[in-house]
Design an enzyme around this catalytic site. Structure first.
Site, PDB file in Angstrom:
ATOM      1  N   LYS A 120       0.831  -1.205   0.000  1.00 46.65           N
ATOM      2  CA  LYS A 120       0.000   0.000   0.000  1.00 46.65           C
ATOM      3  C   LYS A 120       0.868   1.258   0.000  1.00 46.65           C
ATOM      4  O   LYS A 120       0.638   2.193  -0.781  1.00 46.65           O
ATOM      5  CB  LYS A 120      -0.929   0.016   1.218  1.00 46.65           C
ATOM      6  CG  LYS A 120      -1.769   1.289   1.306  1.00 46.65           C
ATOM      7  CD  LYS A 120      -2.359   1.471   2.683  1.00 46.65           C
ATOM      8  CE  LYS A 120      -2.943   2.871   2.827  1.00 46.65           C
ATOM      9  NZ  LYS A 120      -3.397   3.147   4.209  1.00 46.65           N
ATOM     10  N   ASP A 138      -6.419  -0.186   1.023  1.00 45.08           N
ATOM     11  CA  ASP A 138      -6.356  -0.462   2.460  1.00 45.08           C
ATOM     12  C   ASP A 138      -7.660  -1.137   2.867  1.00 45.08           C
ATOM     13  O   ASP A 138      -8.471  -1.518   2.021  1.00 45.08           O
ATOM     14  CB  ASP A 138      -6.121   0.823   3.259  1.00 45.08           C
ATOM     15  CG  ASP A 138      -7.205   1.868   3.016  1.00 45.08           C
ATOM     16  OD1 ASP A 138      -8.229   1.551   2.355  1.00 45.08           O
ATOM     17  OD2 ASP A 138      -7.034   3.000   3.483  1.00 45.08           O
TER      18      ASP A 138
END
Length: 202
Positions: A120, A138
């Site tokens: 991420k 996320d």
């Protein structure tokens, strides 16, 4: 999901959220990397308060190493997890200097080898810093994508791959910013809503 519905979704997000710029404050690739590392399990608002002071005295890997982990940990304490984050940042700075001439790499493989940098974080740096069409997924993006049917996946990686597949090329550069701003929006009632089986996208 029908491509016309997906395109309409992004078009409405674009209209509602405009340029969809990152809410993290930074002036260069190194500051962006540190800000994203610090943002784990914290808020952009808190990170910006911390980095405003930190970046005034340290904006390069060399200056972070001169500061040292003990002082760094004290400065970043408000963002949480400061012992781990400070350790990772110090280690990252050493690797940047030893292996990348102090520069931030522009590829996922090298980024993910840095302590404290996962997929991420790498996606955010690649997108925000280097303009690459990546989508950072996320827990929130994962949940929203699956709930709405926009991108179904059993894992965040599955969802990321599906989002990249279904998102029209013209929207890929800003896609993850739209999701981030939806999540941090203070005006939930004004959040864009598109006909996705009668469900809101947030």
């Amino acid at each position: 999901m029908d491509s016309k519905v997906v395109n309409r979704l992004y078009k409405k997000l674009s209209k509602q959220l405009g340029a969809a710029e990152s809410e993290l404050g930074y002036k260069n690739h190194f500051e962006l990397l540190l800000a994203v590392i610090l943002s784990a399990q914290s808020t952009d608002k808190t990170v910006n308060l911390v980095t405003k002071d930190l970046f005034n005295i340290c904006s390069t890997p060399e200056s972070i190493l001169l500061l040292g982990q003990k002082k760094l940990q004290k400065i970043i304490r408000p963002v949480g997890l400061s012992p781990t984050k400070s350790k990772n940042i110090i280690s990252t700075c050493k690797i940047l200097l030893d292996e990348h001439n102090g520069k931030i790499p522009d590829n996922r493989e090298a980024l993910e080898l840095l302590p404290g940098v996962g997929r991420k974080t790498a996606n955010v740096v690649l997108n925000e810093g280097f303009g690459q069409a990546t989508i950072a997924v996320d827990t929130h993006v994962f949940r929203v994508s699956n709930r709405t049917g926009l991108a179904i996946g059993k894992t965040t990686l599955d969802t990321e791959i599906e989002l990249l597949r279904v998102t029209p090329k013209k929207w890929k550069a800003n896609a993850h910013r739209y999701f981030c701003l939806l999540y941090t929006s203070d005006a939930a009632d004004d959040t864009p809503c598109v006909d996705l089986g009668g469900r809101r996208i947030i």
